[in-house]
Scaffold this motif. Structure first.
Motif, PDB file in Angstrom:
ATOM      1  N   GLY A   1       0.801  -1.224   0.000  1.00  0.00           N
ATOM      2  CA  GLY A   1       0.000   0.000   0.000  1.00  0.00           C
ATOM      3  C   GLY A   1       0.829   1.267   0.000  1.00  0.00           C
ATOM      4  O   GLY A   1       0.280   2.363   0.066  1.00  0.00           O
ATOM      5  N   CYS A   2       2.124   1.159  -0.098  1.00  0.00           N
ATOM      6  CA  CYS A   2       2.997   2.333  -0.127  1.00  0.00           C
ATOM      7  C   CYS A   2       2.918   2.968  -1.512  1.00  0.00           C
ATOM      8  O   CYS A   2       3.073   2.281  -2.530  1.00  0.00           O
ATOM      9  N   TYR A   3       2.681   4.253  -1.580  1.00  0.00           N
ATOM     10  CA  TYR A   3       2.535   4.948  -2.855  1.00  0.00           C
ATOM     11  C   TYR A   3       3.867   5.076  -3.600  1.00  0.00           C
ATOM     12  O   TYR A   3       3.909   5.039  -4.819  1.00  0.00           O
ATOM     13  N   SER A   4       4.955   5.197  -2.865  1.00  0.00           N
ATOM     14  CA  SER A   4       6.244   5.512  -3.483  1.00  0.00           C
ATOM     15  C   SER A   4       7.186   4.338  -3.677  1.00  0.00           C
ATOM     16  O   SER A   4       8.010   4.356  -4.585  1.00  0.00           O
TER      17      SER A   4
ATOM     18  N   CYS B   1      19.461   5.121  -6.092  1.00  0.00           N
ATOM     19  CA  CYS B   1      18.133   5.079  -5.468  1.00  0.00           C
ATOM     20  C   CYS B   1      17.051   5.141  -6.540  1.00  0.00           C
ATOM     21  O   CYS B   1      17.319   5.534  -7.673  1.00  0.00           O
ATOM     22  N   PRO B   2      15.819   4.787  -6.150  1.00  0.00           N
ATOM     23  CA  PRO B   2      14.710   4.962  -7.099  1.00  0.00           C
ATOM     24  C   PRO B   2      14.589   6.432  -7.506  1.00  0.00           C
ATOM     25  O   PRO B   2      15.057   7.324  -6.787  1.00  0.00           O
ATOM     26  N   GLN B   3      13.952   6.678  -8.624  1.00  0.00           N
ATOM     27  CA  GLN B   3      13.787   8.048  -9.107  1.00  0.00           C
ATOM     28  C   GLN B   3      13.011   8.902  -8.097  1.00  0.00           C
ATOM     29  O   GLN B   3      13.299  10.071  -7.919  1.00  0.00           O
ATOM     30  N   ARG B   4      12.021   8.288  -7.445  1.00  0.00           N
ATOM     31  CA  ARG B   4      11.236   8.984  -6.427  1.00  0.00           C
ATOM     32  C   ARG B   4      11.573   8.385  -5.068  1.00  0.00           C
ATOM     33  O   ARG B   4      11.537   7.172  -4.896  1.00  0.00           O
ATOM     34  N   VAL B   5      11.890   9.252  -4.118  1.00  0.00           N
ATOM     35  CA  VAL B   5      12.206   8.810  -2.757  1.00  0.00           C
ATOM     36  C   VAL B   5      11.287   9.555  -1.797  1.00  0.00           C
ATOM     37  O   VAL B   5      11.278  10.783  -1.768  1.00  0.00           O
ATOM     38  N   CYS B   6      10.534   8.817  -1.022  1.00  0.00           N
ATOM     39  CA  CYS B   6       9.610   9.413  -0.060  1.00  0.00           C
ATOM     40  C   CYS B   6      10.377   9.875   1.180  1.00  0.00           C
ATOM     41  O   CYS B   6      11.148   9.109   1.765  1.00  0.00           O
ATOM     42  N   HIS B   7      10.153  11.112   1.572  1.00  0.00           N
ATOM     43  CA  HIS B   7      10.863  11.633   2.742  1.00  0.00           C
ATOM     44  C   HIS B   7      10.471  10.906   4.027  1.00  0.00           C
ATOM     45  O   HIS B   7      11.244  10.857   4.977  1.00  0.00           O
TER      46      HIS B   7
ATOM     47  N   MET C   1       6.010   5.800   9.125  1.00  0.00           N
ATOM     48  CA  MET C   1       5.007   6.205  10.121  1.00  0.00           C
ATOM     49  C   MET C   1       3.571   5.905   9.689  1.00  0.00           C
ATOM     50  O   MET C   1       2.668   5.906  10.505  1.00  0.00           O
ATOM     51  N   ASP C   2       3.344   5.628   8.397  1.00  0.00           N
ATOM     52  CA  ASP C   2       1.992   5.292   7.935  1.00  0.00           C
ATOM     53  C   ASP C   2       1.570   3.985   8.609  1.00  0.00           C
ATOM     54  O   ASP C   2       2.297   2.999   8.595  1.00  0.00           O
ATOM     55  N   VAL C   3       0.398   3.986   9.187  1.00  0.00           N
ATOM     56  CA  VAL C   3      -0.068   2.832   9.963  1.00  0.00           C
ATOM     57  C   VAL C   3      -0.735   1.751   9.110  1.00  0.00           C
ATOM     58  O   VAL C   3      -1.082   0.693   9.616  1.00  0.00           O
TER      59      VAL C   3
END
Length: 147
Positions: free
Chosen positions: A59-62, A82-88, A122-124
């Protein structure tokens, strides 16, 4: 790991230029024995990288399982590994692990000896009102390893 080699002046010049220090600031920096030790040990660690590997990312968007975030021992993200998009949120979740791994490396201790090498975003997750759940695991690799 005991630093014994003197630091070449070209290294000091590089650091001064990189940090933008004046001559006076550089004298203060060089007068601190902790900085000298850090630089001596850091030079020996140039071939190491700290890796956060996603072991689960439902379920992670990134990110997806298998994605890897790669850092140098000072904690700098190496973007071309790293992947092109990295979630902070992923980086924030691993900040304490990144700091601890770097400290252990600089003290000559293998970070793989850490008891808890996994951490999560931190996403539950969906079932608790969030979107997804990402779990990462810290490891150390040689810098020449493929991405």
């Amino acid at each position: 790991m005991k630093p014994t080699q003197p630091i070449d002046e070209t290294v000091w010049t590089f650091i001064q230029d990189r940090l933008g220090f004046s001559e006076g600031e550089m004298r203060t920096f060089r007068d601190n024995p902790a900085n000298t030790t850090l630089i001596q040990r850091g030079l020996a660690l140039q071939d190491k990288e700290i890796v956060f590997e996603f072991v689960d990312a439902h379920g992670c968007y990134s990110h997806r399982a298998g994605d890897r975030l790669v850092f140098d021992p000072l904690g700098n993200l190496i973007m071309d590994k790293c992947p092109q998009r990295v979630c902070h949120h992923a980086i924030t979740a691993g900040a304490a692990h990144l700091f601890a791994a770097g400290e252990l490396l600089f003290h000559g201790i293998d970070p793989h000896r850490m008891r808890f090498k996994r951490f999560g975003c931190m996403d539950v997750g969906l079932h608790c009102g969030g979107w997804g759940r990402a779990v990462m695991e810290l490891s150390i690799q040689d810098a020449g390893m493929p991405v």
